[in-house]
Design a protein around this motif. Structure first.
Motif, PDB file in Angstrom:
ATOM      1  N   THR A  50       0.826  -1.211   0.000  1.00 29.84           N
ATOM      2  CA  THR A  50       0.000   0.000   0.000  1.00 29.84           C
ATOM      3  C   THR A  50       0.860   1.260   0.000  1.00 29.84           C
ATOM      4  N   LEU A  51       2.177   1.104   0.179  1.00 30.90           N
ATOM      5  CA  LEU A  51       3.065   2.270   0.203  1.00 30.90           C
ATOM      6  C   LEU A  51       3.040   2.969  -1.156  1.00 30.90           C
ATOM      7  N   PRO A  52       2.826   4.289  -1.195  1.00 26.79           N
ATOM      8  CA  PRO A  52       2.771   4.995  -2.474  1.00 26.79           C
ATOM      9  C   PRO A  52       4.141   5.499  -2.919  1.00 26.79           C
ATOM     10  N   PHE A  53       4.416   5.364  -4.202  1.00 27.60           N
ATOM     11  CA  PHE A  53       5.640   5.887  -4.807  1.00 27.60           C
ATOM     12  C   PHE A  53       5.277   6.551  -6.133  1.00 27.60           C
ATOM     13  N   THR A  54       6.189   7.386  -6.623  1.00 22.57           N
ATOM     14  CA  THR A  54       5.967   8.123  -7.864  1.00 22.57           C
ATOM     15  C   THR A  54       6.843   7.553  -8.963  1.00 22.57           C
ATOM     16  N   ASP A  55       6.250   7.295 -10.125  1.00 18.67           N
ATOM     17  CA  ASP A  55       7.034   6.704 -11.204  1.00 18.67           C
ATOM     18  C   ASP A  55       7.702   7.774 -12.056  1.00 18.67           C
ATOM     19  N   PRO A 117      15.354  10.445  -1.147  1.00 19.02           N
ATOM     20  CA  PRO A 117      14.141  11.253  -1.354  1.00 19.02           C
ATOM     21  C   PRO A 117      14.361  12.460  -2.249  1.00 19.02           C
ATOM     22  N   ARG A 118      15.629  12.786  -2.541  1.00 27.61           N
ATOM     23  CA  ARG A 118      15.910  13.918  -3.425  1.00 27.61           C
ATOM     24  C   ARG A 118      15.822  13.551  -4.896  1.00 27.61           C
ATOM     25  N   ASP A 119      15.770  12.267  -5.206  1.00 29.83           N
ATOM     26  CA  ASP A 119      15.629  11.862  -6.598  1.00 29.83           C
ATOM     27  C   ASP A 119      14.259  12.286  -7.131  1.00 29.83           C
ATOM     28  N   THR A 120      14.201  12.567  -8.412  1.00 32.37           N
ATOM     29  CA  THR A 120      12.991  13.079  -9.043  1.00 32.37           C
ATOM     30  C   THR A 120      12.517  12.143 -10.149  1.00 32.37           C
ATOM     31  N   PRO A 121      11.272  12.299 -10.610  1.00 32.19           N
ATOM     32  CA  PRO A 121      10.815  11.501 -11.753  1.00 32.19           C
ATOM     33  C   PRO A 121      11.703  11.676 -12.985  1.00 32.19           C
ATOM     34  N   ALA A 122      12.269  12.862 -13.165  1.00 31.16           N
ATOM     35  CA  ALA A 122      13.151  13.087 -14.317  1.00 31.16           C
ATOM     36  C   ALA A 122      14.409  12.230 -14.218  1.00 31.16           C
ATOM     37  N   PRO A 147       9.440  -0.211 -14.250  1.00 33.73           N
ATOM     38  CA  PRO A 147       9.303   1.157 -13.743  1.00 33.73           C
ATOM     39  C   PRO A 147      10.440   1.515 -12.794  1.00 33.73           C
ATOM     40  N   PHE A 148      10.818   2.785 -12.808  1.00 31.49           N
ATOM     41  CA  PHE A 148      11.787   3.337 -11.857  1.00 31.49           C
ATOM     42  C   PHE A 148      11.035   4.365 -11.011  1.00 31.49           C
ATOM     43  N   LEU A 149      11.043   4.160  -9.693  1.00 31.26           N
ATOM     44  CA  LEU A 149      10.206   4.943  -8.797  1.00 31.26           C
ATOM     45  C   LEU A 149      11.022   5.850  -7.881  1.00 31.26           C
ATOM     46  N   THR A 150      10.373   6.892  -7.400  1.00 31.61           N
ATOM     47  CA  THR A 150      10.917   7.769  -6.359  1.00 31.61           C
ATOM     48  C   THR A 150       9.878   7.874  -5.260  1.00 31.61           C
ATOM     49  N   GLY A 151      10.324   8.305  -4.075  1.00 32.09           N
ATOM     50  CA  GLY A 151       9.373   8.396  -2.973  1.00 32.09           C
ATOM     51  C   GLY A 151       9.829   9.322  -1.874  1.00 32.09           C
ATOM     52  N   ALA A 152       8.956   9.517  -0.912  1.00 32.40           N
ATOM     53  CA  ALA A 152       9.267  10.320   0.267  1.00 32.40           C
ATOM     54  C   ALA A 152       9.960   9.446   1.303  1.00 32.40           C
TER      55      ALA A 152
END
Length: 278
Positions: A50-55, A117-122, A147-152
């Motif tokens: 359930t943990l959310p991440f950004t692709d 956490p400093r990594d970005t979608p770019a 997919p390559f994800l980033t998160g808090a």
């Protein structure tokens, strides 16, 4: 089980100190951050999907989106501006994947999550493009193709804790110390196997994926092969399993004996039939 791997430790020493692996009373073996890098194996543990991440497209979704209940998942924790070790792990994984008979996206899935956490979608998109190009899959059309994800930070820490992956931040170099490993998860998100190092043989990957899928992928012959190989924690590789070969040999002998009995039984019935016909 905690990971202690000399080659990984030596790499950490070089990355964070720029010096060979030596120690003295006034200079510890590794910086404090590097001493945090370790893996506590938690085989069978389920990660929190359930943990959310950004692709890489900026889309935020729970990890559950990447587990379909059918295909095992190769998961890599790596941060995208890592100067050395993450690139080596990803390169070794790509090399092993390129030699697999299984097709990424069809037989299994891959997932990379940054623990910075400093990594970005770019930056995630750039790293993904590099990995897929090396794999010969440049321009893969679907989002689900590795997919390559980033998160808090809270979600990153929660996922790392579920995996038993421990890392530390070094403020002097502004880099992270971390172990070199990949995780092979079941289709429902349980840790099936941890493979260590910066090189991953196609045999180890194939058997780990077959094991994680519980025989749902691969040919019947490969499922038989799985009974003859076991993961050796000492060498951290899959190797021949004597009992498996004995079981396979015993099954072959029984099959041969059954065939011989059936043949002679058939011959006997044929002769009796010929005798009655006369």
């Amino acid at each position: 089980m905690r990971m202690h791997h000399l080659s990984t430790t030596a790499l950490l020493a070089l990355v964070f100190t720029g010096a060979p692996l030596t120690a003295s009373a006034d200079r510890p073996l590794l910086p404090p951050a590097a001493r945090e890098a370790d893996i506590d194996e938690r085989l069978g543990n389920a990660i929190d999907t359930t943990l959310p991440f950004t692709d890489m497209d900026g889309r935020r979704a729970p990890l559950a989106e990447h587990f379909d209940g059918r295909r095992p998942v190769v998961l890599v924790l790596a941060y995208y501006r890592c100067p050395t070790l993450c690139g080596l792990v990803l390169r070794g994984l790509v090399t092993g994947m390129a030699k697999l008979d299984y097709r990424l996206g069809e037989h299994y899935r891959a997932l990379t999550v940054s623990f910075d956490p400093r990594d970005t979608p770019a930056s995630a998109a750039r790293k993904r493009t590099s990995a897929l190009s090396a794999l010969g899959m440049a321009g893969a059309p679907t989002r689900e193709t590795w997919p390559f994800l980033t998160g808090a930070l809270p979600e990153i820490r929660a996922l790392a804790s579920d995996l038993g992956f421990r890392f530390g931040y070094d403020p002097q170099t502004e880099q992270y110390a971390h172990p070199a490993a990949i995780f092979v998860l079941t289709p429902d998100g349980r840790i099936s196997r941890v493979l260590y190092g910066i090189e991953f043989s196609s045999l180890d990957l194939r058997l780990a994926l077959l094991e994680a899928s519980r025989g749902q992928i691969g040919t019947p012959l490969e499922r038989v092969l799985m009974t003859c190989y076991r993961y050796d924690p000492a060498s951290r590789r899959y190797g021949p399993y004597v009992a498996g070969f004995l079981r396979l040999g015993g099954a072959a002998i029984l099959a041969w004996a059954a065939a011989v009995i059936a043949f002679f039984g058939w011959q006997g019935r044929r002769r009796r039939g010929e005798g009655r016909a006369r």
